[in-house]
Design a protein around this motif. Structure first.
Motif, mmCIF file in Angstrom:
data_model
loop_
_atom_site.group_PDB
_atom_site.id
_atom_site.type_symbol
_atom_site.label_atom_id
_atom_site.label_comp_id
_atom_site.label_asym_id
_atom_site.label_seq_id
_atom_site.Cartn_x
_atom_site.Cartn_y
_atom_site.Cartn_z
ATOM 1 N N THR A 1 56.526 18.606 20.580
ATOM 2 C CA THR A 1 56.483 18.024 19.246
ATOM 3 C C THR A 1 57.115 18.988 18.245
ATOM 4 O OG1 THR A 1 54.336 18.974 18.698
ATOM 5 C CG2 THR A 1 54.334 16.842 19.842
ATOM 6 N N PHE A 2 57.330 18.471 17.056
ATOM 7 C CA PHE A 2 57.926 19.301 16.007
ATOM 8 C C PHE A 2 57.009 20.476 15.678
ATOM 9 C CE2 PHE A 2 58.575 20.254 11.461
ATOM 10 C CZ PHE A 2 59.889 20.677 11.539
ATOM 11 N N TRP A 3 55.705 20.241 15.600
ATOM 12 C CA TRP A 3 54.744 21.302 15.297
ATOM 13 C C TRP A 3 54.757 22.377 16.377
ATOM 14 C CZ3 TRP A 3 52.565 23.627 11.586
ATOM 15 C CH2 TRP A 3 51.436 24.401 11.761
ATOM 16 N N GLN A 4 54.845 21.982 17.632
ATOM 17 C CA GLN A 4 54.919 22.958 18.720
ATOM 18 C C GLN A 4 56.213 23.764 18.642
ATOM 19 O OE1 GLN A 4 54.432 20.283 22.015
ATOM 20 N NE2 GLN A 4 52.279 20.858 22.303
ATOM 21 N N LEU A 5 57.301 23.132 18.260
ATOM 22 C CA LEU A 5 58.570 23.840 18.091
ATOM 23 C C LEU A 5 58.467 24.893 16.989
ATOM 24 C CD1 LEU A 5 61.611 24.148 18.747
ATOM 25 C CD2 LEU A 5 62.021 22.409 17.000
ATOM 26 N N ILE A 6 57.866 24.508 15.875
ATOM 27 C CA ILE A 6 57.694 25.449 14.772
ATOM 28 C C ILE A 6 56.833 26.634 15.218
ATOM 29 C CG2 ILE A 6 56.654 25.747 12.480
ATOM 30 C CD1 ILE A 6 59.312 24.260 12.458
ATOM 31 N N LEU A 7 55.731 26.390 15.898
ATOM 32 C CA LEU A 7 54.868 27.459 16.385
ATOM 33 C C LEU A 7 55.586 28.345 17.396
ATOM 34 C CD1 LEU A 7 51.402 25.716 16.766
ATOM 35 C CD2 LEU A 7 52.074 27.433 15.089
ATOM 36 N N HIS A 8 56.379 27.743 18.257
ATOM 37 C CA HIS A 8 57.121 28.507 19.255
ATOM 38 C C HIS A 8 58.135 29.431 18.572
ATOM 39 C CE1 HIS A 8 58.478 29.264 23.338
ATOM 40 N NE2 HIS A 8 59.722 29.194 22.892
ATOM 41 N N LEU A 9 58.866 28.922 17.601
ATOM 42 C CA LEU A 9 59.846 29.736 16.889
ATOM 43 C C LEU A 9 59.161 30.834 16.076
ATOM 44 C CD1 LEU A 9 62.373 27.028 15.669
ATOM 45 C CD2 LEU A 9 62.695 28.720 17.471
ATOM 46 N N PHE A 10 58.020 30.515 15.453
ATOM 47 C CA PHE A 10 57.281 31.526 14.698
ATOM 48 C C PHE A 10 56.809 32.648 15.616
ATOM 49 C CE2 PHE A 10 53.225 33.158 13.049
ATOM 50 C CZ PHE A 10 53.690 33.768 11.909
ATOM 51 N N ASN A 11 56.288 32.296 16.784
ATOM 52 C CA ASN A 11 55.830 33.312 17.730
ATOM 53 C C ASN A 11 56.989 34.114 18.303
ATOM 54 O OD1 ASN A 11 53.040 32.948 17.565
ATOM 55 N ND2 ASN A 11 53.144 31.173 18.887
ATOM 56 N N PHE A 12 58.176 33.523 18.345
ATOM 57 C CA PHE A 12 59.357 34.253 18.811
ATOM 58 C C PHE A 12 59.738 35.348 17.826
ATOM 59 C CE2 PHE A 12 64.044 34.649 18.812
ATOM 60 C CZ PHE A 12 64.198 35.232 20.054
ATOM 61 N N VAL A 13 59.717 35.048 16.528
ATOM 62 C CA VAL A 13 60.155 36.016 15.524
ATOM 63 C C VAL A 13 59.014 36.879 14.990
ATOM 64 C CG1 VAL A 13 62.130 34.617 14.814
ATOM 65 C CG2 VAL A 13 59.972 34.409 13.588
ATOM 66 N N LEU A 14 57.781 36.613 15.393
ATOM 67 C CA LEU A 14 56.639 37.361 14.867
ATOM 68 C C LEU A 14 56.734 38.871 15.091
ATOM 69 C CD1 LEU A 14 53.985 37.063 13.377
ATOM 70 C CD2 LEU A 14 52.851 36.777 15.569
ATOM 71 N N PRO A 15 57.162 39.374 16.256
ATOM 72 C CA PRO A 15 57.299 40.838 16.390
ATOM 73 C C PRO A 15 58.295 41.435 15.394
ATOM 74 C CG PRO A 15 57.349 39.816 18.548
ATOM 75 C CD PRO A 15 57.411 38.710 17.542
ATOM 76 N N ALA A 16 59.387 40.744 15.154
ATOM 77 C CA ALA A 16 60.380 41.246 14.196
ATOM 78 C C ALA A 16 59.820 41.231 12.775
ATOM 79 C CB ALA A 16 61.653 40.406 14.268
#
Length: 91
Positions: free
Chosen positions: A2-17
């Protein structure tokens, strides 16, 4: 996905940076003293450099979350902070 899962996935991808972008200017101020570029500008530069490192690690290695990518993220963040403090000109 879903769109919400995509947003969470992208946020978790960039969270370390993003975490490094918030912490490195404060660590640089603690280690190298005040000076250099303004704090918000340093945070923005760290965020861009960190996301670029994570994207490069994803492209080169085929998937995210490799420790070598995180090691490179820390090295790039430290080098950027040194450059923003003009570390080569200090005594």
């Amino acid at each position: 996905m879903t769109f919400w899962q995509l947003i969470l996935h992208l946020f978790n991808f960039v969270l370390p940076a993003l975490a490094m972008a918030v912490l490195m200017p404060w660590a640089g101020r603690w280690v190298m003293g005040s000076g250099g570029a303004p704090l918000r500008r340093r945070m923005a530069i760290h965020a861009v450099a960190g996301v670029l490192v994570l994207v490069a690690g994803l492209v080169v290695q085929g998937h995210d979350g490799k420790m070598s990518t995180y090691m490179l993220l820390v090295l790039v963040a430290a080098t950027v902070e040194w450059a923003l403090h003009r570390g080569w000109a200090q005594k």
